[in-house]
Structure formats: C-alpha cells, structure tokens
Design a protein around this motif. Structure first.
Motif, short mmCIF file in Angstrom:
data_model
loop_
_atom_site.label_atom_id
_atom_site.label_comp_id
_atom_site.label_asym_id
_atom_site.label_seq_id
_atom_site.Cartn_x
_atom_site.Cartn_y
_atom_site.Cartn_z
N VAL A 24 0.85 -1.18 0.00
CA VAL A 24 0.00 0.00 0.00
C VAL A 24 0.90 1.24 0.00
CG1 VAL A 24 -1.69 1.33 1.32
CG2 VAL A 24 -1.91 -1.15 1.18
N PRO A 25 0.72 2.17 -0.95
CA PRO A 25 1.53 3.40 -0.95
C PRO A 25 1.29 4.23 0.31
CG PRO A 25 0.39 3.11 -3.05
CD PRO A 25 -0.18 2.10 -2.10
N GLY A 26 2.32 4.98 0.73
CA GLY A 26 2.22 5.76 1.95
C GLY A 26 1.06 6.73 1.96
N LYS A 27 0.85 7.45 0.84
CA LYS A 27 -0.23 8.42 0.81
C LYS A 27 -1.59 7.75 0.85
CE LYS A 27 2.18 12.30 -1.30
NZ LYS A 27 2.22 13.29 -2.41
N ALA A 28 -1.68 6.53 0.33
CA ALA A 28 -2.94 5.79 0.40
C ALA A 28 -3.25 5.35 1.83
CB ALA A 28 -2.88 4.58 -0.53
N LEU A 64 -5.00 5.78 24.98
CA LEU A 64 -5.47 6.00 23.62
C LEU A 64 -4.66 7.06 22.90
CD1 LEU A 64 -9.34 5.94 24.22
CD2 LEU A 64 -7.90 4.08 23.39
N TYR A 65 -4.17 8.03 23.64
CA TYR A 65 -3.37 9.09 23.02
C TYR A 65 -2.10 8.53 22.37
CZ TYR A 65 -6.13 12.75 25.37
OH TYR A 65 -7.12 13.58 25.79
N LEU A 66 -1.53 7.49 22.95
CA LEU A 66 -0.32 6.90 22.38
C LEU A 66 -0.59 6.43 20.95
CD1 LEU A 66 0.88 4.75 25.42
CD2 LEU A 66 1.67 7.04 24.76
N PHE A 67 -1.74 5.81 20.75
CA PHE A 67 -2.10 5.37 19.41
C PHE A 67 -2.45 6.55 18.53
CE2 PHE A 67 -2.85 1.75 22.14
CZ PHE A 67 -2.38 0.69 21.38
N GLY A 68 -3.27 7.46 19.06
CA GLY A 68 -3.72 8.58 18.26
C GLY A 68 -2.58 9.41 17.71
N PHE A 69 -1.64 9.78 18.57
CA PHE A 69 -0.53 10.61 18.11
C PHE A 69 0.41 9.83 17.19
CE2 PHE A 69 -1.46 13.18 22.04
CZ PHE A 69 -2.00 14.25 21.33
N THR A 70 0.56 8.53 17.42
CA THR A 70 1.38 7.72 16.50
C THR A 70 0.78 7.75 15.10
OG1 THR A 70 2.16 6.23 18.25
CG2 THR A 70 2.26 5.42 15.99
N TYR A 71 -0.52 7.51 14.98
CA TYR A 71 -1.15 7.45 13.67
C TYR A 71 -1.14 8.82 12.98
CZ TYR A 71 -2.82 3.03 15.57
OH TYR A 71 -2.90 1.78 16.14
N LEU A 72 -1.37 9.88 13.76
CA LEU A 72 -1.32 11.22 13.16
C LEU A 72 0.09 11.55 12.70
CD1 LEU A 72 -3.65 13.20 15.60
CD2 LEU A 72 -4.17 12.43 13.28
N TYR A 73 1.08 11.08 13.46
CA TYR A 73 2.48 11.31 13.09
C TYR A 73 2.81 10.56 11.79
CZ TYR A 73 7.05 13.01 14.81
OH TYR A 73 8.23 13.70 14.99
N VAL A 74 2.32 9.31 11.69
CA VAL A 74 2.53 8.53 10.47
C VAL A 74 1.91 9.26 9.28
CG1 VAL A 74 1.91 6.40 9.26
CG2 VAL A 74 2.72 6.30 11.62
N ALA A 75 0.67 9.74 9.44
CA ALA A 75 0.00 10.45 8.35
C ALA A 75 0.77 11.70 7.96
CB ALA A 75 -1.43 10.81 8.78
N TRP A 76 1.24 12.45 8.95
CA TRP A 76 2.01 13.66 8.66
C TRP A 76 3.25 13.34 7.84
CZ3 TRP A 76 1.99 18.88 8.95
CH2 TRP A 76 3.22 19.54 8.90
N GLN A 78 3.82 10.77 5.91
CA GLN A 78 3.51 10.29 4.57
C GLN A 78 3.02 11.40 3.66
OE1 GLN A 78 4.32 7.30 3.52
NE2 GLN A 78 5.09 6.87 5.57
N LEU A 79 2.29 12.35 4.20
CA LEU A 79 1.73 13.43 3.38
C LEU A 79 2.74 14.53 3.09
CD1 LEU A 79 -1.83 13.71 4.97
CD2 LEU A 79 -1.23 12.70 2.76
N THR A 80 3.70 14.71 3.99
CA THR A 80 4.66 15.81 3.83
C THR A 80 6.03 15.34 3.36
OG1 THR A 80 5.46 15.71 6.13
CG2 THR A 80 3.51 17.09 5.67
N GLY A 81 6.27 14.03 3.44
CA GLY A 81 7.60 13.52 3.11
C GLY A 81 8.63 13.81 4.17
#
Length: 204
Positions: A24-28, A64-76, A78-81
């Motif tokens: 799966v591509p990062g942006k996807a 729950l914050y540990l997961f939330g911030f991890t996933y948001l960090y991953v998205a950041w 992937q979207l910004t490089g």
C-alpha cells in the motif's frame, strides 16, 4: 480502550503493515491514519473531560493518546515527506509507556491477556524505533509483517470477542496469548528475512 476503538486500531495496523511491506503506498495509508488517529485523540479527551477526575477513567483513556498521536504522526510523515527520525524516537517513548500499561493490566486490572497485548505493542513500537530512528532498514519487512499480524491478533480478534461478549482472560489465557505473541514475532522474522538474490545464469 473501547471495543470499537480496538477494532479500528487493528484496521490501521493492518494497513500500516501493508505499507511497510510496500503493498500500500504511503499516501494511500495516510487517510486511515488520519481517521483513526483523530478519533483516538478526540474521544479520550471527551472521556477525560467527563470523568469528574476519576483516576481509573483517566488512566484508561490516557493510553489511547499513544495510538492517536502515532497514527497522526505517520499520516504527517507520509503526506509531507518528512523524515522518520522524530516518529522513531517518539516510538521509543511509547514503547516504554506500553510496558508500564502492560504491568498495570496485570496488577490493577487482573487482565493478563491485555497485559501481553500491551507488551506486544511495546515490541512493535521498539521495532519502529529501530527502523525509523536507528536506520535498521533490514528490519523493515519484519516490522511490516509484525504490524500486520498484530493488527489481526491484538486488534481485530480481541475486539470481536469483546463485542460478542465472548472475551475471557486469566492465567491460562495469558499464557496462550504470550505463546501466540512469540510465535507471531518469530513468523514475522522468518517472513521478513531478505530474499536471496537469484544466481546469475551460467555462461554458455
């Protein structure tokens, strides 16, 4: 962690595992990380605000914050490089927290199964640290497989059992969960080993 929230933790781990495996591509994968990461930040905030200061409720929501911030960090990333070192060092911090949450599952909540699950997540976050912060690229496929498998066996499966009222925990179940976690890690290592290059064709 709520049963529904755990189900979608499983979903995003599954997607991120496929991303690390190059399927799966990062942006996807970023969309799922944004959706689940946002939920895992908004909901615990609401729970804490409505808790009346109850220590047990605050403790339960805090993880729950540990997961939330991890996933948001991953998205950041992937979207910004953006480079992964920051996420890698954050993952080391989260791995340490997950060890503590696992201990609390054994001591405060008498739930050995989720104690093992938290420790499995600690191993996973430590692998993220090694890959992203320490440049251990050889572990990327192993981490991808472990992420994918934990998405199923520490996310989707226990969530479904909880939703169906069939979840059980105790010493025996905890031992079974620990054995399964070790098997999944070993299987991930085997599946993640670099493939041997094909020998060059023999000269005619």
């Amino acid at each position: 962690m709520s049963n529904v929230g755990l189900l979608y933790v499983g979903a995003v781990l599954f997607i991120n595992g496929l991303m690390l495996l190059g399927i799966v591509p990062g942006k996807a994968a970023a969309a799922m990380n944004l959706f689940v990461g946002g939920v895992q930040v908004v909901f615990p905030t609401l729970i804490i605000l409505q808790s009346g200061g109850d220590a047990g409720t605050v403790l339960g929501a805090s993880g729950l914050y540990l997961f939330g911030f991890t996933y948001l960090y991953v998205a950041w990333n992937q979207l910004t490089g953006a480079p992964g070192e920051g996420l890698g060092w954050f993952s080391l911090f989260v791995a340490g927290c997950a060890i503590v949450y696992g201990i609390l599952q054994f001591t405060m909540f008498a739930d050995p199964v989720f104690g093992v699950i938290w420790w499995s997540w600690a191993v996973l976050w430590f692998l993220f640290f090694l890959v992203l912060a320490r440049g251990r690229d050889a572990l990327t496929r192993t981490t991808g497989w472990f992420t994918l498998l934990l998405g199923v066996f520490t996310g989707a499966v226990p969530a479904m059992l909880l939703l169906a009222g069939a979840y059980r925990t105790g010493a025996v179940e905890g031992i079974v969960a620990a054995v399964l976690a070790v098997v999944l890690l070993a299987l991930s290592w085997l599946l993640g080993r670099p493939r041997a290059a094909a020998p060059p064709p023999a000269a005619a």
